[in-house]
Write a protein that holds these residues in place. Structure first.
Motif, PDB file in Angstrom:
ATOM      1  N   ILE A  26       0.860  -1.183   0.000  1.00 16.03           N
ATOM      2  CA  ILE A  26       0.000   0.000   0.000  1.00 16.03           C
ATOM      3  C   ILE A  26       0.896   1.232   0.000  1.00 16.03           C
ATOM      4  O   ILE A  26       1.653   1.462   0.949  1.00 16.03           O
ATOM      5  N   PHE A  27       0.830   2.003  -1.068  1.00 16.54           N
ATOM      6  CA  PHE A  27       1.683   3.185  -1.218  1.00 16.54           C
ATOM      7  C   PHE A  27       1.080   4.364  -0.457  1.00 16.54           C
ATOM      8  O   PHE A  27      -0.119   4.636  -0.550  1.00 16.54           O
ATOM      9  N   LYS A  28       1.918   5.059   0.338  1.00 15.00           N
ATOM     10  CA  LYS A  28       1.454   6.201   1.115  1.00 15.00           C
ATOM     11  C   LYS A  28       2.416   7.371   0.951  1.00 15.00           C
ATOM     12  O   LYS A  28       3.631   7.176   0.883  1.00 15.00           O
ATOM     13  N   GLU A  29       1.864   8.565   0.915  1.00 13.93           N
ATOM     14  CA  GLU A  29       2.650   9.785   0.965  1.00 13.93           C
ATOM     15  C   GLU A  29       2.205  10.570   2.196  1.00 13.93           C
ATOM     16  O   GLU A  29       1.013  10.758   2.424  1.00 13.93           O
ATOM     17  N   MET A  30       3.172  11.022   2.987  1.00 13.09           N
ATOM     18  CA  MET A  30       2.864  11.681   4.255  1.00 13.09           C
ATOM     19  C   MET A  30       3.752  12.904   4.432  1.00 13.09           C
ATOM     20  O   MET A  30       4.896  12.928   3.977  1.00 13.09           O
ATOM     21  N   GLY A  31       3.210  13.912   5.111  1.00 19.73           N
ATOM     22  CA  GLY A  31       3.982  15.102   5.430  1.00 19.73           C
ATOM     23  C   GLY A  31       4.782  14.916   6.709  1.00 19.73           C
ATOM     24  O   GLY A  31       4.719  13.857   7.353  1.00 19.73           O
ATOM     25  N   PRO A  32       5.543  15.927   7.124  1.00 25.12           N
ATOM     26  CA  PRO A  32       6.349  15.830   8.351  1.00 25.12           C
ATOM     27  C   PRO A  32       5.480  15.707   9.599  1.00 25.12           C
ATOM     28  O   PRO A  32       4.341  16.159   9.635  1.00 25.12           O
ATOM     29  N   ASN A  33       6.049  15.073  10.636  1.00 23.92           N
ATOM     30  CA  ASN A  33       5.439  14.980  11.971  1.00 23.92           C
ATOM     31  C   ASN A  33       4.103  14.236  11.977  1.00 23.92           C
ATOM     32  O   ASN A  33       3.213  14.554  12.767  1.00 23.92           O
ATOM     33  N   CYS A 100       7.451  12.137   3.270  1.00 27.72           N
ATOM     34  CA  CYS A 100       7.832  10.732   3.075  1.00 27.72           C
ATOM     35  C   CYS A 100       6.932  10.036   2.063  1.00 27.72           C
ATOM     36  O   CYS A 100       5.741  10.330   1.962  1.00 27.72           O
ATOM     37  N   SER A 101       7.534   9.114   1.340  1.00 22.91           N
ATOM     38  CA  SER A 101       6.800   8.146   0.529  1.00 22.91           C
ATOM     39  C   SER A 101       7.213   6.770   1.036  1.00 22.91           C
ATOM     40  O   SER A 101       8.398   6.502   1.217  1.00 22.91           O
ATOM     41  N   LEU A 102       6.239   5.909   1.267  1.00 29.42           N
ATOM     42  CA  LEU A 102       6.558   4.574   1.770  1.00 29.42           C
ATOM     43  C   LEU A 102       5.536   3.556   1.285  1.00 29.42           C
ATOM     44  O   LEU A 102       4.459   3.917   0.824  1.00 29.42           O
ATOM     45  N   ILE A 103       5.921   2.296   1.387  1.00 27.86           N
ATOM     46  CA  ILE A 103       5.043   1.192   1.021  1.00 27.86           C
ATOM     47  C   ILE A 103       4.842   0.321   2.252  1.00 27.86           C
ATOM     48  O   ILE A 103       5.799  -0.134   2.863  1.00 27.86           O
ATOM     49  N   MET A 104       3.587   0.121   2.636  1.00 31.92           N
ATOM     50  CA  MET A 104       3.266  -0.744   3.762  1.00 31.92           C
ATOM     51  C   MET A 104       3.053  -2.172   3.257  1.00 31.92           C
ATOM     52  O   MET A 104       2.213  -2.419   2.386  1.00 31.92           O
ATOM     53  N   ILE A 105       3.838  -3.098   3.804  1.00 31.60           N
ATOM     54  CA  ILE A 105       3.763  -4.508   3.422  1.00 31.60           C
ATOM     55  C   ILE A 105       2.864  -5.244   4.415  1.00 31.60           C
ATOM     56  O   ILE A 105       3.100  -5.188   5.621  1.00 31.60           O
ATOM     57  N   PRO A 106       1.831  -5.941   3.946  1.00 35.08           N
ATOM     58  CA  PRO A 106       0.949  -6.684   4.862  1.00 35.08           C
ATOM     59  C   PRO A 106       1.725  -7.726   5.660  1.00 35.08           C
ATOM     60  O   PRO A 106       2.646  -8.368   5.154  1.00 35.08           O
ATOM     61  N   ILE A 107       1.339  -7.886   6.908  1.00 31.96           N
ATOM     62  CA  ILE A 107       2.039  -8.784   7.818  1.00 31.96           C
ATOM     63  C   ILE A 107       2.086 -10.221   7.294  1.00 31.96           C
ATOM     64  O   ILE A 107       3.060 -10.940   7.499  1.00 31.96           O
ATOM     65  N   GLY A 108       1.032 -10.637   6.594  1.00 32.03           N
ATOM     66  CA  GLY A 108       0.966 -12.019   6.115  1.00 32.03           C
ATOM     67  C   GLY A 108       2.032 -12.382   5.100  1.00 32.03           C
ATOM     68  O   GLY A 108       2.342 -13.562   4.908  1.00 32.03           O
ATOM     69  N   LYS A 109       2.591 -11.376   4.431  1.00 30.95           N
ATOM     70  CA  LYS A 109       3.583 -11.640   3.380  1.00 30.95           C
ATOM     71  C   LYS A 109       4.990 -11.812   3.921  1.00 30.95           C
ATOM     72  O   LYS A 109       5.861 -12.369   3.248  1.00 30.95           O
ATOM     73  N   MET A 110       5.234 -11.361   5.119  1.00 35.70           N
ATOM     74  CA  MET A 110       6.607 -11.304   5.613  1.00 35.70           C
ATOM     75  C   MET A 110       7.225 -12.683   5.816  1.00 35.70           C
ATOM     76  O   MET A 110       8.351 -12.947   5.374  1.00 35.70           O
TER      77      MET A 110
END
Length: 210
Positions: A26-33, A100-110
């Motif tokens: 899941i791709f996310k873009e977030m601001g500071p703080n 920030c830009s980040l990708i959240m990986i589902p727990i089941g895939k790890m």
């Protein structure tokens, strides 16, 4: 997302794994703080950082914070990995240091990827090693450095991860990160300015001694 993922992790993971990350992440873009993860919450995913920086914090019984380490592009958080694998509540707070830009990986895939991809296993083990080393450095700074050395180290780290010799931070924010008081931080910053190591500006600090 594909281009950003390739640039940040293409030298680490093989094409098949990159395709899977793009498919389920899941791709996310977030601001500071902004909080990515809170203490006491169950961890449902693991962040892979594409751009920007994240700070990882611990909290004592009084609610005071201590900065453990920063995450940069191409990093993930070993403490998040531990909570994910054990299905435990988070023991850390993750807050964006910058845009920030980040990708959240589902727990089941790890666990699946740990068995399936050698590069993922190596990445996980290397993340544990790196974050452990950084936590030892944090302990060393508390045990062996005086407060002015800790503050300069903190400012240099923030300057490095943001690629800018001007650090956007208030005295109170530095005090929170280093688990001390604003009065102490302000006094030491003034001394460092007199010594020519920094210049104090409104809600920011220019660092000369990088």
């Amino acid at each position: 997302m594909q281009k950003e993922l390739q640039e940040a992790y293409g030298f680490i993971f093989e094409e098949e794994l990159l395709n899977e990350i793009e498919s389920v992440g899941i791709f996310k873009e977030m601001g500071p703080n902004q909080k990515i993860m809170e203490i006491g919450d169950y961890v449902t995913g693991m962040p892979l950082l594409i751009h920007g920086a994240i700070k990882i914090l611990r909290e004592d019984n009084k609610g005071d914070e201590l900065l453990l380490y920063f995450l940069e592009r191409g990093d993930t958080c070993a403490m998040t990995l531990t909570c994910c694998m054990g299905q435990k509540k988070s023991e850390i707070r993750a807050v964006t240091e910058s845009d920030c830009s980040l990708i959240m990986i589902p727990i089941g895939k790890m666990e699946e990827w740990t068995a399936k991809y050698k590069t993922w296993r190596a990445f996980v083990f290397e993340s544990y090693h790196t974050r452990f080393s950084e936590m030892l450095e944090t302990i060393d700074t508390i045990a062996f450095m005086n407060m002015d050395e800790r503050i300069m180290r903190h400012l240099r780290d923030k300057a490095k991860i943001n690629g800018n010799d001007v650090v956007q931070s208030t005295h109170q924010e530095i005090a929170y990160d280093l688990h001390t008081s604003r009065v102490v931080v302000s006094r030491i910053l003034k001394k460092l300015e007199i010594d020519g190591m920094i210049a104090l500006q409104r809600n920011s600090i220019k660092i000369f001694d990088l």
